[in-house]
Write a protein that holds these residues in place. Structure first.
Motif, PDB file in Angstrom:
ATOM      1  N   ARG A 259       0.817  -1.207   0.000  1.00 33.42           N
ATOM      2  CA  ARG A 259       0.000   0.000   0.000  1.00 33.42           C
ATOM      3  C   ARG A 259       0.857   1.266   0.000  1.00 33.42           C
ATOM      4  O   ARG A 259       0.394   2.333  -0.404  1.00 33.42           O
ATOM      5  CB  ARG A 259      -0.940   0.001   1.200  1.00 33.42           C
ATOM      6  CG  ARG A 259      -2.041  -1.041   1.088  1.00 33.42           C
ATOM      7  CD  ARG A 259      -3.177  -0.813   2.059  1.00 33.42           C
ATOM      8  NE  ARG A 259      -2.780  -1.007   3.442  1.00 33.42           N
ATOM      9  CZ  ARG A 259      -3.590  -0.841   4.482  1.00 33.42           C
ATOM     10  NH1 ARG A 259      -4.845  -0.471   4.297  1.00 33.42           N
ATOM     11  NH2 ARG A 259      -3.153  -1.054   5.705  1.00 33.42           N
ATOM     12  N   GLY A 260       2.103   1.121   0.422  1.00 33.04           N
ATOM     13  CA  GLY A 260       3.007   2.266   0.410  1.00 33.04           C
ATOM     14  C   GLY A 260       3.704   2.479  -0.915  1.00 33.04           C
ATOM     15  O   GLY A 260       4.522   3.397  -1.052  1.00 33.04           O
ATOM     16  N   GLY A 261       3.411   1.615  -1.885  1.00 32.00           N
ATOM     17  CA  GLY A 261       3.963   1.815  -3.223  1.00 32.00           C
ATOM     18  C   GLY A 261       5.160   0.959  -3.561  1.00 32.00           C
ATOM     19  O   GLY A 261       5.754   1.115  -4.640  1.00 32.00           O
ATOM     20  N   ILE A 262       5.549   0.040  -2.675  1.00 28.91           N
ATOM     21  CA  ILE A 262       6.674  -0.842  -2.971  1.00 28.91           C
ATOM     22  C   ILE A 262       6.226  -1.905  -3.970  1.00 28.91           C
ATOM     23  O   ILE A 262       5.175  -2.514  -3.800  1.00 28.91           O
ATOM     24  CB  ILE A 262       7.202  -1.519  -1.681  1.00 28.91           C
ATOM     25  CG1 ILE A 262       7.582  -0.454  -0.642  1.00 28.91           C
ATOM     26  CG2 ILE A 262       8.388  -2.410  -1.992  1.00 28.91           C
ATOM     27  CD1 ILE A 262       8.646   0.517  -1.101  1.00 28.91           C
ATOM     28  N   ASP A 263       7.008  -2.117  -5.017  1.00 34.41           N
ATOM     29  CA  ASP A 263       6.603  -3.073  -6.046  1.00 34.41           C
ATOM     30  C   ASP A 263       6.670  -4.503  -5.509  1.00 34.41           C
ATOM     31  O   ASP A 263       7.415  -4.804  -4.565  1.00 34.41           O
ATOM     32  CB  ASP A 263       7.476  -2.936  -7.293  1.00 34.41           C
ATOM     33  CG  ASP A 263       8.934  -3.280  -7.034  1.00 34.41           C
ATOM     34  OD1 ASP A 263       9.276  -4.465  -7.121  1.00 34.41           O
ATOM     35  OD2 ASP A 263       9.715  -2.359  -6.726  1.00 34.41           O
ATOM     36  N   LEU A 264       5.896  -5.376  -6.119  1.00 29.57           N
ATOM     37  CA  LEU A 264       5.733  -6.735  -5.616  1.00 29.57           C
ATOM     38  C   LEU A 264       7.026  -7.541  -5.638  1.00 29.57           C
ATOM     39  O   LEU A 264       7.224  -8.425  -4.805  1.00 29.57           O
ATOM     40  CB  LEU A 264       4.656  -7.460  -6.421  1.00 29.57           C
ATOM     41  CG  LEU A 264       3.222  -6.961  -6.204  1.00 29.57           C
ATOM     42  CD1 LEU A 264       2.265  -7.674  -7.143  1.00 29.57           C
ATOM     43  CD2 LEU A 264       2.791  -7.165  -4.760  1.00 29.57           C
ATOM     44  N   ARG A 265       7.910  -7.261  -6.580  1.00 35.54           N
ATOM     45  CA  ARG A 265       9.177  -7.984  -6.629  1.00 35.54           C
ATOM     46  C   ARG A 265      10.017  -7.699  -5.389  1.00 35.54           C
ATOM     47  O   ARG A 265      10.623  -8.606  -4.805  1.00 35.54           O
ATOM     48  CB  ARG A 265       9.952  -7.606  -7.899  1.00 35.54           C
ATOM     49  CG  ARG A 265      11.274  -8.339  -8.065  1.00 35.54           C
ATOM     50  CD  ARG A 265      11.076  -9.821  -8.263  1.00 35.54           C
ATOM     51  NE  ARG A 265      10.465 -10.136  -9.538  1.00 35.54           N
ATOM     52  CZ  ARG A 265      10.188 -11.357  -9.941  1.00 35.54           C
ATOM     53  NH1 ARG A 265      10.439 -12.389  -9.149  1.00 35.54           N
ATOM     54  NH2 ARG A 265       9.630 -11.578 -11.114  1.00 35.54           N
ATOM     55  N   ARG A 266      10.033  -6.455  -4.962  1.00 32.89           N
ATOM     56  CA  ARG A 266      10.773  -6.119  -3.739  1.00 32.89           C
ATOM     57  C   ARG A 266      10.100  -6.699  -2.501  1.00 32.89           C
ATOM     58  O   ARG A 266      10.764  -7.125  -1.557  1.00 32.89           O
ATOM     59  CB  ARG A 266      10.921  -4.602  -3.608  1.00 32.89           C
ATOM     60  CG  ARG A 266      11.964  -4.000  -4.537  1.00 32.89           C
ATOM     61  CD  ARG A 266      12.184  -2.510  -4.246  1.00 32.89           C
ATOM     62  NE  ARG A 266      13.302  -1.985  -5.005  1.00 32.89           N
ATOM     63  CZ  ARG A 266      13.215  -1.505  -6.242  1.00 32.89           C
ATOM     64  NH1 ARG A 266      12.026  -1.502  -6.855  1.00 32.89           N
ATOM     65  NH2 ARG A 266      14.278  -1.046  -6.860  1.00 32.89           N
ATOM     66  N   VAL A 267       8.776  -6.706  -2.503  1.00 32.02           N
ATOM     67  CA  VAL A 267       8.041  -7.316  -1.392  1.00 32.02           C
ATOM     68  C   VAL A 267       8.355  -8.811  -1.321  1.00 32.02           C
ATOM     69  O   VAL A 267       8.528  -9.370  -0.231  1.00 32.02           O
ATOM     70  CB  VAL A 267       6.519  -7.096  -1.539  1.00 32.02           C
ATOM     71  CG1 VAL A 267       5.763  -7.816  -0.418  1.00 32.02           C
ATOM     72  CG2 VAL A 267       6.201  -5.605  -1.510  1.00 32.02           C
ATOM     73  N   GLN A 268       8.455  -9.452  -2.466  1.00 33.69           N
ATOM     74  CA  GLN A 268       8.829 -10.858  -2.520  1.00 33.69           C
ATOM     75  C   GLN A 268      10.196 -11.082  -1.871  1.00 33.69           C
ATOM     76  O   GLN A 268      10.377 -12.001  -1.063  1.00 33.69           O
ATOM     77  CB  GLN A 268       8.869 -11.348  -3.967  1.00 33.69           C
ATOM     78  CG  GLN A 268       9.330 -12.804  -4.109  1.00 33.69           C
ATOM     79  CD  GLN A 268       9.651 -13.191  -5.548  1.00 33.69           C
ATOM     80  OE1 GLN A 268       9.527 -12.370  -6.461  1.00 33.69           O
ATOM     81  NE2 GLN A 268      10.059 -14.419  -5.757  1.00 33.69           N
ATOM     82  N   MET A 269      11.159 -10.234  -2.204  1.00 29.49           N
ATOM     83  CA  MET A 269      12.495 -10.353  -1.634  1.00 29.49           C
ATOM     84  C   MET A 269      12.472 -10.099  -0.134  1.00 29.49           C
ATOM     85  O   MET A 269      13.153 -10.781   0.639  1.00 29.49           O
ATOM     86  CB  MET A 269      13.442  -9.369  -2.331  1.00 29.49           C
ATOM     87  CG  MET A 269      13.680  -9.662  -3.801  1.00 29.49           C
ATOM     88  SD  MET A 269      14.617  -8.353  -4.621  1.00 29.49           S
ATOM     89  CE  MET A 269      16.153  -8.395  -3.686  1.00 29.49           C
ATOM     90  N   TRP A 270      11.680  -9.124   0.294  1.00 29.53           N
ATOM     91  CA  TRP A 270      11.599  -8.781   1.714  1.00 29.53           C
ATOM     92  C   TRP A 270      11.051  -9.955   2.519  1.00 29.53           C
ATOM     93  O   TRP A 270      11.573 -10.298   3.576  1.00 29.53           O
ATOM     94  CB  TRP A 270      10.728  -7.540   1.895  1.00 29.53           C
ATOM     95  CG  TRP A 270      10.669  -7.036   3.315  1.00 29.53           C
ATOM     96  CD1 TRP A 270       9.975  -7.583   4.341  1.00 29.53           C
ATOM     97  CD2 TRP A 270      11.343  -5.887   3.842  1.00 29.53           C
ATOM     98  NE1 TRP A 270      10.162  -6.848   5.488  1.00 29.53           N
ATOM     99  CE2 TRP A 270      11.003  -5.810   5.209  1.00 29.53           C
ATOM    100  CE3 TRP A 270      12.184  -4.925   3.283  1.00 29.53           C
ATOM    101  CZ2 TRP A 270      11.483  -4.795   6.042  1.00 29.53           C
ATOM    102  CZ3 TRP A 270      12.660  -3.925   4.111  1.00 29.53           C
ATOM    103  CH2 TRP A 270      12.315  -3.855   5.468  1.00 29.53           C
ATOM    104  N   LEU A 271       9.989 -10.576   2.015  1.00 31.37           N
ATOM    105  CA  LEU A 271       9.340 -11.666   2.742  1.00 31.37           C
ATOM    106  C   LEU A 271      10.055 -13.004   2.563  1.00 31.37           C
ATOM    107  O   LEU A 271       9.847 -13.931   3.344  1.00 31.37           O
ATOM    108  CB  LEU A 271       7.891 -11.810   2.279  1.00 31.37           C
ATOM    109  CG  LEU A 271       6.969 -10.621   2.546  1.00 31.37           C
ATOM    110  CD1 LEU A 271       5.592 -10.884   1.969  1.00 31.37           C
ATOM    111  CD2 LEU A 271       6.870 -10.322   4.038  1.00 31.37           C
TER     112      LEU A 271
END
Length: 310
Positions: free
Chosen positions: A267-279
């Protein structure tokens, strides 16, 4: 002569296991040449459970899953686990009312155990495991006001558990990952999780709030949360949830903190690829369940649709 157990297994639609106790086989490139003794799921679990799974709730669930599957098979012995046998298990679970999501969890445990047995030469055949299609459920996460009241209730019971909760929601770590964290895994404002569900390590930067939580438990060793008992933490969580007015929500469990972290990133605008790496998701498909939260990405579509009006 066929035993009563073998007859019952046949009645359930499973293939004939055979009456012998040994079978000769040749693997060629896939394995050794020799003799495989027949075994049971219960015996394989006893042999490899401590190697494959760490102590904790997940291991407890795995033992229950494998125990149920062995019970469905009536403790039948086998030297090869055929596709027909696997399909029969899935069918039996579905008749018992298991959802596809539940079947997937049980098959994941079975698959891991059988792969280990195959590698060690205990069985000489593996079936193909296909993931059952799951229904998309409602994704629950905490809003800021819900987090505030829940964390307040947790703090009234244990400051240590509060700091763990803060760390979980600001890193997206799984509970087991946070508990396994050692102090030398934290360096220059980043935390590296080595003990992960996927088996792949990942490093995430820490928020100011997460850093402060770690400072407040700096006297604990060998890691900030390593002496926390998961069951005790869950018990405090459940009590705090009730007093926070959230007791009627069954899906509001500690893992919701990981969902909350992901939802805030998207929701803060981080793209899904980075979210994938984060999680630390193995595939982008696992991260896509948060895609609907990225509604701001669609705002640019409105001017295009309205262009013809001008």
């Amino acid at each position: 002569m066929t035993s009563d157990a073998e007859k019952q297994v046949g009645d359930l639609g499973f293939p004939d296991m055979g009456s012998g106790y040994e079978v000769n086989y040749t693997f060629g490139r896939q394995g050794p040449i020799g003799v495989v003794k027949e075994t049971t799921l219960a015996e394989l679990l006893q042999r490899y459970a401590d190697i494959l799974w760490d102590e904790g709730r997940h291991k407890y669930n795995v033992k229950a899953f494998i125990g149920e599957l062995d019970e469905i098979l009536l403790g039948a012995r086998f030297s090869a686990f055929s596709q027909e046998l696997l399909d029969g298990l899935i069918g039996a679970l579905r008749k018992r009312g298991n959802s596809n999501a539940t079947i997937n969890r049980k098959m994941a445990a079975l698959g891991k155990l059988l792969r280990k047995a195959y590698k060690m030469g205990d069985i000489h055949n593996l079936p193909e495991f296909k993931r059952q299609k799951e229904k998309a459920g409602r994704l629950r996460f905490l809003e800021a006001d819900e987090e505030e009241v829940l964390f307040r209730e947790i703090a009234s019971r244990s400051e240590l558990y509060l700091y763990l909760s803060i760390f979980l929601v600001d890193t997206g770590a799984r509970l087991g990952e946070a508990i396994a964290l050692k102090w030398n895994d934290i360096h220059e404002g980043r935390a590296t999780f080595w003990v992960t569900k996927s088996g792949r390590s990942r490093t995430v930067p820490l928020t100011v709030r997460a850093k402060d939580a770690l400072k407040r438990v700096a006297d604990r060793s060998p890691g900030p949360f390593s002496r926390i008992d998961q069951q005790k933490y869950r018990a405090v969580w459940n009590a705090a949830k009730v007093d926070a007015g959230l007791g009627n929500e069954d899906d509001l469990v500690p893992h919701i903190l990981r969902h909350t972290c992901a939802s805030r990133l998207v929701r803060g605008g981080i793209d899904l690829r980075r979210v994938q790496m984060w999680l630390g998701h193995q595939t982008l498909e696992m991260t896509m369940r948060y895609a609907h939260l990225a509604s701001h990405d669609l705002d640019m579509c409105v001017p295009v649709l309205e262009r013809h009006l001008k």
